[in-house]
Design a protein around this motif. Structure first.
Motif, short mmCIF file in Angstrom:
data_model
loop_
_atom_site.label_atom_id
_atom_site.label_comp_id
_atom_site.label_asym_id
_atom_site.label_seq_id
_atom_site.Cartn_x
_atom_site.Cartn_y
_atom_site.Cartn_z
N THR A 45 132.23 33.59 3.20
CA THR A 45 130.87 33.89 2.55
C THR A 45 129.74 33.41 3.28
O THR A 45 128.48 33.95 3.81
N LEU A 46 129.89 32.19 3.71
CA LEU A 46 128.83 31.56 4.66
C LEU A 46 128.49 32.10 5.93
O LEU A 46 127.37 32.41 6.53
N ALA A 47 129.38 33.14 6.23
CA ALA A 47 129.13 33.73 7.79
C ALA A 47 128.30 35.20 7.44
O ALA A 47 127.86 35.59 8.22
N VAL A 48 128.25 35.49 6.14
CA VAL A 48 127.63 36.80 5.98
C VAL A 48 126.34 36.74 5.11
O VAL A 48 125.48 37.63 5.15
N ILE A 49 126.14 35.30 4.38
CA ILE A 49 124.96 35.32 3.39
C ILE A 49 123.82 35.32 4.27
O ILE A 49 122.64 35.74 3.78
N ALA A 50 123.66 34.37 5.43
CA ALA A 50 122.37 34.38 6.17
C ALA A 50 121.94 35.80 6.60
O ALA A 50 120.79 35.90 6.20
N PRO A 51 122.57 36.48 7.13
CA PRO A 51 121.92 37.86 7.64
C PRO A 51 121.53 38.87 6.45
O PRO A 51 120.79 39.25 6.48
N THR A 52 122.22 38.94 5.43
CA THR A 52 121.94 39.31 4.28
C THR A 52 120.62 39.05 3.57
O THR A 52 119.85 39.80 3.25
N LEU A 53 120.59 37.80 3.48
CA LEU A 53 119.11 37.20 2.93
C LEU A 53 117.92 37.38 3.95
O LEU A 53 117.20 37.99 3.31
N PHE A 54 118.07 37.48 5.14
CA PHE A 54 117.14 37.78 6.10
C PHE A 54 116.82 39.23 6.33
O PHE A 54 115.59 39.64 6.35
N ALA A 55 117.73 39.95 5.89
CA ALA A 55 117.82 41.56 5.91
C ALA A 55 116.83 41.78 4.82
O ALA A 55 115.90 42.71 4.93
N LEU A 56 117.24 41.38 3.50
CA LEU A 56 116.69 41.53 2.38
C LEU A 56 115.12 41.08 2.54
O LEU A 56 113.87 41.70 2.00
N ALA A 57 114.74 40.04 3.17
CA ALA A 57 113.34 39.72 3.36
C ALA A 57 112.56 40.67 4.29
O ALA A 57 111.53 40.69 4.05
N THR A 58 113.49 41.05 5.13
CA THR A 58 112.74 41.91 6.10
C THR A 58 112.48 43.27 5.27
O THR A 58 111.38 43.95 5.59
N LEU A 59 113.00 43.67 4.38
CA LEU A 59 113.10 44.93 3.32
C LEU A 59 111.82 44.49 2.51
O LEU A 59 111.20 45.59 1.77
#
Length: 463
Positions: free
Chosen positions: A119-133
Motif C-alpha cells: 500500500t505504501l508503495a502505491v499511495i504516494a503516486p496516486t495522491l500526487f496524480a489526483l492532485a495533478t488532475l
C-alpha cells in the motif's frame, strides 16, 4: 529463560504485560483497571475529537475533516486480514484446534505486513496524480502523511486482533488503550506544535513505535510465513470482508465527501463539524462491539442455527434504546452546548441535530457488521451488495435532498440511508440462520421507532 514465547496464540495471549515494570503490570492486569481504562480512553478520544474544531477555523477544519479520512481508511487497509482472524480463530478454538488457530494467526500477521508495504508503495503516486488532475481538495503531502499514520496504526493492530479473537480481553484492552492514547495525546499535541502536518506526523511516530513494540512481543515467525500462493489465497478470501470494512468506513465519512462537492468551501466547515460529531459518536459506540461479538461468535460456532438469536436481539435492542435516549439528550442540548463551546460553529446546530437522528441505526449497523462477517455463510454479500448499495443510496439522497433543503437535507441523508442498511443487514443475518426472522423484524421496528422519535424531537426543538 527467554522473555519472548515461541508461540503467538496460546502462549502469548495470556502473558502478563511487560515485566520491566512489574508493579505497574500488576495494577494494569486487574480486570477492574483495564476494563475501566478502555472506556475512559475511548471517551477521551471522543472528547479530543470534539475539541479539535476549537483549535481550527471552520475553513481549516473542513480541510482537516477530509484529510483525516485517509488516516481512518489506512488503519483498516489490511485487505480483510482482521476479519479472517475473527472468522477463523474463534471457530478453531471452539473446536479445540489450537495448533490450527496459531498457524492462522501467524500467517495473517505476515499478510498484514505484506499489505502495508504494498500500500505504501502505491499511495504516494496516486495522491500526487489526483492532485495533478485537480481533484484532491488538499495538499498531497498532507494526505500522504495521514495515510502513512493510518497504515502504521493498522500494522500495530495486528497482535491486538489476535488477542481479540482469543477473547484475551486484558491484553486486547491494554493494546487498544496504548494505541488510542495516541489519538488523545499525539493528535492534539502535534496539531498545536505543527498544525495539520504536525498532527499526522505525531500520529505516525506514535504508531510506528507501537507497531515495533507489539510485534516484538508477538513476533511473526519465519517458519510460518505464508508463501506467495498462500498469501494470494488469503487475499482472495479476505477481499469480501475488506470490501465491507472499507466501504463501511467510507460510508460513515462519506457524507462529508459528498457534501464537499455541494456546499461552498466557505460554509463547508459547519457541515464538517456536524459530520465529525456524527462519526465520532458512531465510532466510539461501535468500538465497544469488540468486547461483545467474539464470545457471540464462539456461541454460534458451537451451537449452530439461531443459537445466539435471543442474545443478539436482546443486546442489540438495548443498544438501540440506550443510543436513542442519549441522542435525545444531545438534540435537546445541542443549541446550548454548541453556542457555549463552539461559538464559531453556531450555524451548524441544525445540521448537527439532524445528524444525531441517524446515530442509533448506524451504531447498530456497526455492531451487526462483525457478527455477519465472522459467522455469515456468504460474507461477500455484505461487501459487494449491502454496503455498496447503502453508499450509493447515501450519495443519491444527499444530492437530491441538498437540492431541495440545503445543508439540512444533506444531513438527513445519513438517516435516510441508514435504515435500509440495517434492514439489509438483518435480512442477511436471518438468511444465514443467525437471527430468527421474528427477532430481525422486531429489531428493525425498534430501530425505525427510535429514529422516528428522534426526528419528531428535532422538529419540536426547531431544527
Amino acid at each position: 529463560m527467554s522473555t519472548t514465547p515461541p508461540g503467538v496464540l496460546m502462549s502469548d495471549v495470556r502473558a502478563a504485560p511487560a515485566a520491566a515494570w512489574p508493579r505497574l503490570a500488576a495494577v494494569l492486569s486487574r480486570p477492574a483497571v483495564f476494563g475501566g481504562l478502555m472506556p475512559v480512553v475511548t471517551i477521551g478520544n471522543a472528547l479530543v475529537g470534539m475539541a479539535l474544531p476549537k483549535l481550527m477555523t471552520p475553513y481549516a477544519f473542513g480541510t482537516y475533516s477530509l484529510v483525516v479520512t485517509l488516516f481512518q481508511y489506512g488503519l483498516i487497509f489490511d485487505v480483510g486480514a482482521s476479519q479472517l482472524i475473527d472468522r477463523t480463530i474463534p471457530a478453531h478454538l471452539g473446536r479445540g484446534e489450537t495448533a490450527a488457530a496459531e498457524r492462522v494467526g501467524q500467517q495473517l500477521l505476515w499478510l498484514r505486513l505484506f499489505v502495508a508495504a504494498a500500500t505504501l508503495a502505491v499511495i504516494a503516486p496516486t495522491l500526487f496524480a489526483l492532485a495533478t488532475l485537480g481533484v484532491l481538495p488538499f495538499r498531497p503531502g498532507l494526505g500522504l502523511l495521514s495515510a502513512f499514520a493510518g497504515i502504521a496504526y493498522m500494522v500495530a493492530l495486528g497482535p491486538a486482533c489476535i488477542y481479540r479473537a482469543n477473547s484475551a480481553r486484558r491484553n486486547y484492552a491494554l493494546s487498544c488503550i496504548a494505541l488510542s492514547v495516541g489519538l488523545v495525546v499525539a493528535r492534539p499535541g502535534g496539531l498545536l506544535a505543527g498544525g495539520m502536518a504536525g498532527c499526522f506526523a505525531a500520529l505516525a511516530v506514535w504508531y510506528v513505535g507501537f507497531a515495533v513494540l507489539f510485534h516484538g512481543r508477538m513476533p511473526p515467525r519465519a517458519a510460518l510465513r505464508p508463501s506467495a500462493r498462500q498469501s494470494g489465497a488469503m487475499l482472495a478470501r479476505g477481499l469480501p470482508f475488506f470490501a465491507t470494512s472499507f466501504i463501511w468506513a467510507f460510508y460513515v465519512t462519506g457524507n462529508r465527501w459528498f457534501a464537499s462537492s455541494l456546499i461552498p468551501r466557505a460554509s463547508f466547515g459547519e457541515f464538517a463539524f456536524a459530520a465529525n460529531i456524527f462519526s465520532l459518536l458512531v465510532g466510539a459506540a461501535g468500538a465497544f462491539s469488540a468486547f461483545w461479538y467474539p464470545r457471540l461468535s464462539e456461541s454460534i460456532a458451537r451451537g449452530g442455527a439461531y443459537a445466539a438469536s435471543d442474545r443478539l436481539w436482546r443486546d442489540c435492542g438495548r443498544l438501540v434504546g440506550a443510543m436513542g435516549l442519549l441522542m435525545a439528550v444531545g438534540i435537546g442540548l445541542a443549541g446550548l452546548l454548541i453556542a457555549l463551546i463552539y461559538p464559531h460553529y453556531r450555524l451548524g446546530v441544525p445540521t448537527a441535530r439532524i445528524m444525531l437522528v441517524g446515530v442509533p441505526p448506524l451504531v447498530l449497523a456497526a455492531w451487526l457488521m462483525p457478527v455477519s462477517l465472522s459467522n455469515g455463510h456468504k460474507p461477500w454479500i455484505d461487501g459487494l451488495v449491502v454496503f455498496p448499495a447503502a453508499t450509493v443510496l447515501l450519495g443519491f439522497a444527499e444530492h437530491w435532498l441538498f437540492a431541495r433543503y440545503g445543508s439540512a437535507g444533506a444531513a438527513a441523508a445519513s438517516t435516510v440511508s441508514a435504515l435500509p442498511l440495517v434492514a439489509m443487514q438483518l435480512g442477511v443475518l436471518a438468511h444465514a440462520r443467525i437471527l430468527r426472522p421474528g427477532h430481525a423484524a422486531a429489531l428493525l421496528a425498534v430501530t425505525v421507532a427510535a429514529s422516528a422519535g428522534l426526528g419528531i424531537l428535532v422538529l419540536l426543538v426547531g431544527a
